[in-house]
Write an enzyme that holds these catalytic residues in place. Sequence first.
Site, short mmCIF file in Angstrom:
data_model
loop_
_atom_site.label_atom_id
_atom_site.label_comp_id
_atom_site.label_asym_id
_atom_site.label_seq_id
_atom_site.Cartn_x
_atom_site.Cartn_y
_atom_site.Cartn_z
N GLU A 1 -9.91 -1.86 5.20
CA GLU A 1 -8.73 -1.96 6.07
C GLU A 1 -9.12 -1.95 7.54
OE1 GLU A 1 -4.36 0.17 6.60
OE2 GLU A 1 -6.04 1.36 5.87
N GLN B 1 0.85 -1.18 0.00
CA GLN B 1 0.00 0.00 0.00
C GLN B 1 0.89 1.24 0.00
OE1 GLN B 1 -2.11 0.62 3.62
NE2 GLN B 1 -3.43 2.22 2.82
N GLU C 1 -7.60 8.88 17.58
CA GLU C 1 -8.29 10.15 17.78
C GLU C 1 -9.30 10.41 16.66
OE1 GLU C 1 -4.51 10.13 19.96
OE2 GLU C 1 -5.07 9.68 17.90
N SER D 1 0.76 7.13 1.86
CA SER D 1 1.30 8.27 2.61
C SER D 1 2.49 8.90 1.90
CB SER D 1 1.73 7.82 4.01
OG SER D 1 0.62 7.39 4.77
N SER E 1 4.00 -0.19 3.19
CA SER E 1 4.03 -1.49 3.86
C SER E 1 4.35 -2.60 2.87
CB SER E 1 2.69 -1.76 4.56
OG SER E 1 1.63 -1.53 3.67
#
Length: 397
Positions: free
Chosen positions: A256, A138, A381, A141, A173
């Site tokens: 995911e 993947q 969060e 980012s 990853s």
Amino acid sequence: MAATAELKGQESGVDLSLTPKEEAFQSEARSWLHANVPGRPLEHFDTETGFEQHRQWERRLFDGGWGVVGWPSEYGGRNATSIESLLFEEEYARAGAPIRVNQNGLAMLAPTLMAFGTVEQKARHLPRLARGDDIWSQAWSEPNAGSDLASLRSRGVRDGDHYVLSGQKIWVSRGGHADWMFTIVRTDPDTTNHRGLTFMLVPMRSPGVTRRPIHEIDGRAGFAEVFMDGVRVPAENVVGTEGEGWRVAMATLGFERSAFLRPPGRFTRVMARVLGLARELGYDPALRLELAEAWALTEAYRFLNLWSASNGEDGSVSPVHANVNKLTWSEMDIRLHELAVRLLGERAELWEGAPDAVDGGGWMQDYLFSLAGTIYAGTSEIQRNLIAERGLGLPRQ
């Protein structure tokens, strides 16, 4: 209480019994795994040797009919129901089978292709993914675009039947060894935020792709930086349509965060091992309540997903349920491994290769990895905010 169950919502209560078909499926899976799980642990898949060992295990699973039990038979699956898929994952964890090296492809890309891919994309990629012929990473980012993924700067410029990609991805990853990556680039330079993004499939051995392993705290390189410099990707590798990448990616994130990336059986297995440590090593009675609460949490997570599966046999995952799953399993993973480290005391610090290391020093390595779970796939969060706003209807702040 049995480790497997079917939940059927009824006004009078909850039925925890298995159907004869489910019992037969469970028994067949248990027998095959007992006969085929390697007797010695494979090397870690973040090493070159271990990566190929895990690829061979994927092929063995697939050839035995157990690689992708919930998939349609045309792609190598068994057309298993969601309940049967969870039963298999429980048996898989109980047998101590290897962690799936292609989990990014299996849990994230495959359902995305089934939802958005063309007929040709499904026929080309799904069977090879299922058998481990292609291992996927993947690549989303970027520097300064991690949690704020929509601010990514990698570009894709249309050139005839191809796109030319440029930019940098980080925390990719399985990026050091994978064959393919699924990525997102900006194909409309005049747009900002989530508009103008496109979801693409890119062979990692393409000319112009450079990968640099990122060594983690355990010394292994489970991630990589990936640089794209004039990488030519066929237009047929776009998933969805040009500019639709954000919608496709959000669906991928839902997969995911679901239970099939971190199935309940994985945590019930860890909890059983933690309780085994407590019995073997002894423990401060003050930990008794914490052990009981951790066990209850793993059971609650299992029942939550069995309930969800029994009420949605099509395998669909509601966004809020996916957020609850993600928050639960990431926080639970830390809690279980913290307990193990406390039970081990000073011995927890003994690393792989130390003569007196418990379970080969794996507890500390797994604890360190668990800490990342509150960040990847969406921070805790952010998950709390989404649950509050979308699930509970609370106002945004």
